[in-house]
Design a protein around this motif. Sequence first.
Motif, PDB file in Angstrom:
ATOM      1  N   SER A  22     -38.951 -34.111  13.364  1.00  0.00           N
ATOM      2  CA  SER A  22     -38.279 -34.595  12.153  1.00  0.00           C
ATOM      3  C   SER A  22     -37.637 -35.959  12.397  1.00  0.00           C
ATOM      4  O   SER A  22     -37.760 -36.877  11.574  1.00  0.00           O
ATOM      5  N   SER A  64     -46.097 -34.408  12.173  1.00  0.00           N
ATOM      6  CA  SER A  64     -45.287 -35.204  11.248  1.00  0.00           C
ATOM      7  C   SER A  64     -45.667 -36.676  11.291  1.00  0.00           C
ATOM      8  O   SER A  64     -45.646 -37.369  10.266  1.00  0.00           O
ATOM      9  N   GLY A  92     -38.030 -35.455   3.103  1.00  0.00           N
ATOM     10  CA  GLY A  92     -37.674 -34.769   4.342  1.00  0.00           C
ATOM     11  C   GLY A  92     -36.265 -34.208   4.302  1.00  0.00           C
ATOM     12  O   GLY A  92     -36.017 -33.080   4.746  1.00  0.00           O
ATOM     13  N   LYS A  96     -35.251 -30.168   4.329  1.00  0.00           N
ATOM     14  CA  LYS A  96     -34.363 -29.563   5.318  1.00  0.00           C
ATOM     15  C   LYS A  96     -33.254 -28.763   4.638  1.00  0.00           C
ATOM     16  O   LYS A  96     -32.906 -27.661   5.078  1.00  0.00           O
TER      17      LYS A  96
END
Length: 275
Positions: A22, A64, A92, A96
């Motif tokens: 991430s 990713s 993103g 999350k």
Amino acid sequence: MLPQEVSAIIEEMRAERIRGASWLARKGAEAYIILSQILEGEELKKALEEMRREIPLANKTMASLYNLAQFIPITHDPNLVRAKAEEFIRLGEEAKREIGNIGSELIDENEIVITHSFSSAVVEIFRTAKRKGKSFRVILTESAPDYEGIALAKELESLGIPFEIITDAQLGFFAGKATLGLVGADNITRDGAVVNKAGTYPLALACHDNHVPFYVAAESFKLHPKLSSDEVEIIERPYARQGYRIRNFLFDITPWKYIRGIITELGILVPPKEI
């Protein structure tokens, strides 16, 4: 050749030891934003073609980065590049938060969660569960040799969540004391396997043998649209101690049959049929 400012970010991504897919994807998106501020027209288009090759190479195991490179169009227009990169970052962040909401519902009162390595998605689940007033504790590995678990311990300490740290070798012993297994992911393959920090597979096996449900938390941009588990390139990093070379593959592959579900912003997916 890419501008120095952009190349520096890619090098930082290559060198990163603790933070996972991430964080790398966000840094990659930031590199695209900087690129859009420097170049335009044909120079920008050529640089974007190079970025489509270079961004995934920063860590070839992570889906990713592949998906980020595909998400940004090859164009002459810097405004479009910036808009798409900012959209990727926003999606993103939203993903999350939603993973936190969905995953926190799996944590019951007095849950004992065992985890391995450092995952920002897992941290978000813990943060949300704590905010909902749930009482639970975490067993986490030190995650040698880069000790991502220590970084996780610091996060849990700041959140006021009780935890204990174990050596990686004690995964099997402590899995029997847990009630829930939860890890992040760097890549989820087309056939439903999970690629994550080496040690994830042994944890999944230990949870399976102890009848502990094992879940994976991952934003949907970690689902690889092309690769199957036997096609993933696992990176090995040089490592030595007291003059001896030690094998150090960074990731392992956990087959789907040991995974209860994959927590995404789209819901909890059952591998591999829903991947």
